[in-house]
Design a protein around this motif. Structure first.
Motif, PDB file in Angstrom:
ATOM      1  N   PHE A  17       2.591  -2.000   3.828  1.00 20.45           N
ATOM      2  CA  PHE A  17       1.858  -0.756   3.677  1.00 20.45           C
ATOM      3  C   PHE A  17       2.298   0.021   2.445  1.00 20.45           C
ATOM      4  O   PHE A  17       1.523   0.806   1.908  1.00 20.45           O
ATOM      5  N   LYS A  18       3.518  -0.212   1.971  1.00 15.79           N
ATOM      6  CA  LYS A  18       3.934   0.383   0.693  1.00 15.79           C
ATOM      7  C   LYS A  18       3.034  -0.173  -0.410  1.00 15.79           C
ATOM      8  O   LYS A  18       2.542   0.568  -1.253  1.00 15.79           O
ATOM      9  N   THR A  28      -8.176   2.777   2.929  1.00 18.56           N
ATOM     10  CA  THR A  28      -9.156   2.083   2.099  1.00 18.56           C
ATOM     11  C   THR A  28      -9.361   0.661   2.608  1.00 18.56           C
ATOM     12  O   THR A  28     -10.486   0.171   2.666  1.00 18.56           O
ATOM     13  N   ALA A  29      -8.260   0.008   2.987  1.00 21.23           N
ATOM     14  CA  ALA A  29      -8.367  -1.341   3.545  1.00 21.23           C
ATOM     15  C   ALA A  29      -9.202  -1.317   4.823  1.00 21.23           C
ATOM     16  O   ALA A  29     -10.032  -2.206   5.050  1.00 21.23           O
ATOM     17  N   THR A  45      -7.600 -11.926   2.959  1.00 23.85           N
ATOM     18  CA  THR A  45      -6.339 -12.028   2.221  1.00 23.85           C
ATOM     19  C   THR A  45      -5.305 -11.074   2.802  1.00 23.85           C
ATOM     20  O   THR A  45      -4.140 -11.440   3.017  1.00 23.85           O
ATOM     21  N   LEU A  46      -5.722  -9.842   3.095  1.00 23.89           N
ATOM     22  CA  LEU A  46      -4.810  -8.870   3.705  1.00 23.89           C
ATOM     23  C   LEU A  46      -4.377  -9.311   5.100  1.00 23.89           C
ATOM     24  O   LEU A  46      -3.202  -9.202   5.457  1.00 23.89           O
ATOM     25  N   CYS A  81      -7.525   0.333  12.996  1.00 29.10           N
ATOM     26  CA  CYS A  81      -8.156   1.188  11.991  1.00 29.10           C
ATOM     27  C   CYS A  81      -8.773   2.433  12.623  1.00 29.10           C
ATOM     28  O   CYS A  81      -8.582   3.549  12.141  1.00 29.10           O
ATOM     29  N   ILE A  82      -9.511   2.231  13.700  1.00 32.03           N
ATOM     30  CA  ILE A  82     -10.175   3.352  14.369  1.00 32.03           C
ATOM     31  C   ILE A  82      -9.142   4.364  14.871  1.00 32.03           C
ATOM     32  O   ILE A  82      -9.314   5.568  14.730  1.00 32.03           O
TER      33      ILE A  82
END
Length: 90
Positions: A17-18, A28-29, A45-46, A81-82
């Motif tokens: 996350f850094k 953004t991700a 990829t992430l 994310c949510i």
């Protein structure tokens, strides 16, 4: 070396996350994931980076109270994310 498909360690998550804060930021991700879905090459990829090179297949169990089971890693990632709980682990 970590086993392929396993989640990152706490230290690896900090580095993960850094990196995102510097280049994309976690929000953004997540926005990319919402816009393009889990089949997007950048999102994949992430996801691979987060899981030592392999996106987990099949059901995902988590440490999340009330949500211990997700049908796949994509659903688990959308949930994080949510809820903005980026450090939930499998």
């Amino acid at each position: 070396a970590q086993q392929a498909g396993t989640p990152l360690s706490n230290q690896e998550y900090r580095q993960f996350f850094k990196f995102l804060r510097i280049t994309l930021q976690a929000s953004t991700a997540c926005h990319l994931r919402e816009l393009y879905g889990c089949q997007n090459s950048l999102v994949q990829t992430l996801d691979k980076y987060e899981n030592h090179g392999v996106i987990p297949q099949g059901p995902v169990c988590s440490e999340t109270p009330g949500h211990p089971f997700f049908p796949n890693f994509c659903t688990f990632s959308f949930y994080r994310c949510i809820k903005k709980k980026y450090f939930l682990k499998v």
